[in-house]
Design a protein around this motif. Structure first.
Motif, PDB file in Angstrom:
ATOM      1  N   PHE A  85       6.048   6.354  -0.700  1.00 10.92           N
ATOM      2  CA  PHE A  85       5.610   7.293  -1.744  1.00 10.92           C
ATOM      3  C   PHE A  85       4.272   6.865  -2.314  1.00 10.92           C
ATOM      4  N   LYS A  86       3.659   7.807  -3.041  1.00  9.20           N
ATOM      5  CA  LYS A  86       2.404   7.530  -3.736  1.00  9.20           C
ATOM      6  C   LYS A  86       2.736   6.865  -5.065  1.00  9.20           C
ATOM      7  N   ILE A  87       2.009   5.812  -5.400  1.00 13.02           N
ATOM      8  CA  ILE A  87       2.286   5.082  -6.643  1.00 13.02           C
ATOM      9  C   ILE A  87       1.583   5.763  -7.815  1.00 13.02           C
ATOM     10  N   GLU A  88       2.393   6.319  -8.713  1.00 15.25           N
ATOM     11  CA  GLU A  88       1.829   6.986  -9.899  1.00 15.25           C
ATOM     12  C   GLU A  88       1.886   6.074 -11.120  1.00 15.25           C
ATOM     13  N   TYR A 120      13.661  -0.380  -2.064  1.00 16.23           N
ATOM     14  CA  TYR A 120      13.274   1.020  -2.246  1.00 16.23           C
ATOM     15  C   TYR A 120      14.484   1.787  -2.781  1.00 16.23           C
ATOM     16  N   SER A 139       7.107   6.549  -8.382  1.00 11.16           N
ATOM     17  CA  SER A 139       6.440   7.681  -7.724  1.00 11.16           C
ATOM     18  C   SER A 139       6.030   8.788  -8.689  1.00 11.16           C
ATOM     19  N   THR A 140       6.491   8.701  -9.947  1.00  8.16           N
ATOM     20  CA  THR A 140       6.136   9.731 -10.929  1.00  8.16           C
ATOM     21  C   THR A 140       5.645   9.074 -12.221  1.00  8.16           C
ATOM     22  N   GLU A 161       0.859  -1.192   0.000  1.00  8.50           N
ATOM     23  CA  GLU A 161       0.000   0.000   0.000  1.00  8.50           C
ATOM     24  C   GLU A 161       0.888   1.232   0.000  1.00  8.50           C
ATOM     25  N   GLU A 162       0.512   2.223  -0.822  1.00  9.92           N
ATOM     26  CA  GLU A 162       1.302   3.456  -0.887  1.00  9.92           C
ATOM     27  C   GLU A 162       1.287   4.151   0.471  1.00  9.92           C
ATOM     28  N   TYR A 163       2.400   4.778   0.809  1.00  8.02           N
ATOM     29  CA  TYR A 163       2.638   5.495   2.069  1.00  8.02           C
ATOM     30  C   TYR A 163       2.700   4.592   3.294  1.00  8.02           C
ATOM     31  N   LYS A 164       2.086   3.388   3.212  1.00  8.66           N
ATOM     32  CA  LYS A 164       2.100   2.512   4.381  1.00  8.66           C
ATOM     33  C   LYS A 164       3.303   1.553   4.304  1.00  8.66           C
ATOM     34  N   SER A 171       3.119   1.834 -12.571  1.00 14.53           N
ATOM     35  CA  SER A 171       3.673   0.492 -12.365  1.00 14.53           C
ATOM     36  C   SER A 171       4.151  -0.026 -13.712  1.00 14.53           C
TER      37      SER A 171
END
Ligand code: TYD
Length: 133
Positions: A30-33, A89, A112-113, A23-26, A35
């Motif tokens: 980072f937020k997954i933008e 990571y 992340s981008t 899960e993103e941030y958990k 894959s």
């Protein structure tokens, strides 16, 4: 300063088959933008060979195994990924190469981008100068 690290993922053991989750941030910072995945790599080939200015990634060997060689401009470290319940990571500003792919290996990469070719640093000497500034 952000540093590369191996992150262990949750594992839910089950006689029907095991399950892991990201899960993103958990689980990853980072937020997954985006894959993408790398597969059907012929023997002896390597991928990567660049750094990103902004993009952060999390790399998992969903199947098989491969090495990720990271270089922060000062030192190189090799991470062998061979299980689907942990990943590597990789923050921005790290030169990275993926090699030694086993037959039928599958590398999942969470980013992340969005894809941006201008985020790539392909010149190692420029990378070295920037990373030591
Ligand atoms: P690239 O990132 O250069 O692969 P590697 O680092 O393993 O050598 O990507 C290869 C090609 O795939 C490139 O021409 C552009 C395309 N691509 C996308 O369109 N979107 C993406 O998110 C990625 C990672 C690659």
């Amino acid at each position: 300063m952000k540093t590369p690290k191996i992150i262990e993922l949750s594992r839910y053991f089950d006689p029907r088959g095991n399950l892991s989750v990201i899960e993103e941030y958990k689980d990853i910072p980072f937020k997954i933008e985006r894959s993408y995945w790398i597969y059907d790599v012929p023997g002896g080939e390597s991928r990567g060979g660049h750094a990103y200015r902004k993009n952060n990634e999390f790399i998992v060997a969903l199947s098989g195994s491969f090495d990720v060689v990271l270089d922060d401009g000062k030192a190189k470290n090799t991470y062998h990924l061979n299980r689907s319940y942990y990943g590597l990571y990789v923050p921005e500003g790290i030169w990275r190469e993926m090699c030694n792919f086993s037959t039928n290996s599958l590398a999942l990469v969470l980013a992340s981008t969005k894809y941006d070719e201008n985020d790539y640093l392909y010149d190692y000497d420029t990378f070295k100068i920037m990373s030591n500034e």
